[in-house]
Every structure is written in structure tokens, then in C-alpha cells.
Write a protein that holds these residues in place. Structure first.
Motif, PDB file in Angstrom:
ATOM      1  N   ALA A  87       8.652  -4.410  -9.353  1.00  0.00           N
ATOM      2  CA  ALA A  87       8.171  -5.605  -8.656  1.00  0.00           C
ATOM      3  C   ALA A  87       7.983  -5.363  -7.159  1.00  0.00           C
ATOM      4  O   ALA A  87       7.476  -6.239  -6.460  1.00  0.00           O
ATOM      5  N   THR A  88       8.400  -4.198  -6.674  1.00  0.00           N
ATOM      6  CA  THR A  88       8.155  -3.843  -5.279  1.00  0.00           C
ATOM      7  C   THR A  88       6.944  -2.928  -5.150  1.00  0.00           C
ATOM      8  O   THR A  88       6.138  -3.077  -4.226  1.00  0.00           O
ATOM      9  N   ALA A  89       6.797  -1.989  -6.080  1.00  0.00           N
ATOM     10  CA  ALA A  89       5.795  -0.926  -5.967  1.00  0.00           C
ATOM     11  C   ALA A  89       4.363  -1.449  -5.833  1.00  0.00           C
ATOM     12  O   ALA A  89       3.704  -1.227  -4.809  1.00  0.00           O
ATOM     13  N   ALA A  90       3.871  -2.133  -6.855  1.00  0.00           N
ATOM     14  CA  ALA A  90       2.484  -2.603  -6.826  1.00  0.00           C
ATOM     15  C   ALA A  90       2.242  -3.665  -5.747  1.00  0.00           C
ATOM     16  O   ALA A  90       1.249  -3.586  -5.016  1.00  0.00           O
ATOM     17  N   PRO A  91       3.118  -4.674  -5.611  1.00  0.00           N
ATOM     18  CA  PRO A  91       2.877  -5.679  -4.576  1.00  0.00           C
ATOM     19  C   PRO A  91       2.813  -5.112  -3.159  1.00  0.00           C
ATOM     20  O   PRO A  91       1.977  -5.547  -2.361  1.00  0.00           O
ATOM     21  N   ILE A  92       3.664  -4.138  -2.842  1.00  0.00           N
ATOM     22  CA  ILE A  92       3.619  -3.599  -1.474  1.00  0.00           C
ATOM     23  C   ILE A  92       2.381  -2.745  -1.281  1.00  0.00           C
ATOM     24  O   ILE A  92       1.802  -2.703  -0.190  1.00  0.00           O
ATOM     25  N   CYS A  93       1.916  -2.075  -2.329  1.00  0.00           N
ATOM     26  CA  CYS A  93       0.717  -1.240  -2.220  1.00  0.00           C
ATOM     27  C   CYS A  93      -0.546  -2.086  -2.062  1.00  0.00           C
ATOM     28  O   CYS A  93      -1.484  -1.669  -1.381  1.00  0.00           O
TER      29      CYS A  93
END
Length: 230
Positions: A87-93
């Protein structure tokens, strides 16, 4: 797609090498000495996930390897760790102007007729409610110590019984032997160099060294080629 596959294979080998060299374990030991609670361990995972913004696959592989020893120490379920990482990886990218997602999306926008795909991507960041609210939700769940649904069961089982996998769902994988003399720089330096070189590779593929501006070269870059070069 082939470029992305090549990037992932090389990236996986690099992460395994950092683990084997003891860099991930050293960072984990350093983090354990500075993190004193379950809340701190979860927030540190979110923070590290936000710092590694160049690519979501790279984010998942690296943060998972680094934070696993820390979250295990505080009896955080592996499912909770996986949720925080994903839930951090794609949203921050998708809200980071310098990432493989930014290059891809800006390229699609340019193909669709936008005058400057990267400019459009940057202006759209405040309206990417999914990404922003997902990251906010992670912080809320960690600080409020709140879980619901199946996650509540997994977390309760981990805290009360020390079973990080909730028996019968996932089998533990034995950790490979690592270099006990590993240092934090064995992890930090390769990651920093990779991020910088990926940015250089992406602007190179977009024509920066042929006279294009940074923004134009990034918006015109081929993400898969840039990442492989990096």
C-alpha cells in the motif's frame, strides 16, 4: 514488457546480493536499536517505502528485505507487513515526479495529445486521492493501533501467540546465511546509486544529453530502457 522483465531479474539479483552481503541485516540491527515499539516499526516501514520512490517493484523487494527483521521483533504479522509495503509502493510511485510510473504515465498523456505529459502528471498529483488517502490510512492504522477484518485476526494471533504467519496459511521460509560483518552502507550505498543511475538512465533515454530539457527528456523517456540502463 521485456525491458521491465530484464529490470526485475537484475533487481532481484541485486537485492539478493545486498541481503547476502549483510547490508539488509545490518540496517535491521540499526533500526532495532532505534525503534522501540510496534507503532514505530510500522511507521518506519511506511517512511522507508516513501523514500524508495523510483519503482514500485524495487520498493517492495527492498523494503520487504530490510524491515522484515524489525517487524518480526515486534511480532507484526507478515500479512500486515505485506499490506504496508504494497500500500506504500504503488501510491508513492504514482505521485512521485521522478519514477518509472511518472515516465510511463507522462508518455501516455503525450501520446493522447497533451502538450507536456510530465507537466500534466505533476498538476494531477493533488487530485490523486487514492494514493494520498491510502498513505494517510497506513499512518492512521499504525498510530491508532486499529485493525479490522481478517487483518485483525492475523495481528491478534501474532501478538498473543507469536505466530507471524497464522498457522496453516503461509509456511515460513528459512533465512539464508548472511555475512555477519555487513554494514548499513552495504545497503544504503547501492540503493542510492541505483536511484540516481535510474534517473540518469531515464533522462538519457528521453534525449537529455542530446539537448532536451530535464522535464522534456523525462516525459519522453522509455521507462523500461531507462531502468535497465540504471
Amino acid at each position: 514488457n521485456v525491458g521491465i522483465l530484464i529490470f526485475l531479474v537484475i533487481l532481484g539479483a541485486m537485492v539478493a546480493l545486498m541481503n547476502k552481503a549483510g547490508g539488509s541485516a545490518a540496517f535491521g540491527r540499526w533500526a532495532q536499536s532505534h525503534i522501540k515499539s510496534r507503532v514505530g516499526a510500522q511507521l518506519a516501514t511506511v517512511l522507508l517505502g516513501c523514500l524508495i520512490f523510483i519503482d514500485d517493484y524495487f520498493n517492495c523487494l527492498t523494503v520487504g528485505s530490510v524491515m522484515r527483521p524489525v517487524t518480526d521483533k515486534f511480532k507484526i504479522a507478515r500479512t500486515k507487513l505485506a499490506y504496508i509495503i504494497d500500500a506504500t509502493a504503488a501510491p508513492i510511485c504514482i505521485i512521485a515526479p521522478i519514477s518509472s510510473w511518472a515516465a510511463a504515465v507522462s508518455g501516455f498523456a503525450s501520446d493522447a495529445g497533451a502538450a507536456n505529459g510530465m507537466s500534466l502528471f505533476i498538476r494531477a498529483i493533488p487530485y490523486n486521492f487514492y494514493a494520498i488517502l491510502t498513505i494517510a490510512m497506513l499512518i492512521f492504522l499504525a498510530v491508532a493501533k486499529f485493525d479490522f477484518g481478517p487483518m485483525k485476526k492475523h495481528e491478534k494471533n501474532a501478538k498473543e501467540n507469536g505466530d507471524l504467519f497464522t498457522s496453516g496459511t503461509i509456511e515460513a521460509i528459512e533465512d539464508m546465511k548472511v555475512n555477519e560483518k555487513g554494514r548499513v552502507c552495504d545497503l544504503v550505498v547501492p540503493v542510492a546509486i541505483l536511484i540516481i543511475s535510474c534517473v540518469i538512465g531515464m533522462i538519457y533515454s528521453g534525449g537529455f544529453f542530446s539537448g532536451e530539457s530535464f522535464i522534456d527528456s523525462f516525459s519522453n523517456s522509455d521507462a523500461s530502457v531507462g531502468l535497465v540502463i540504471g
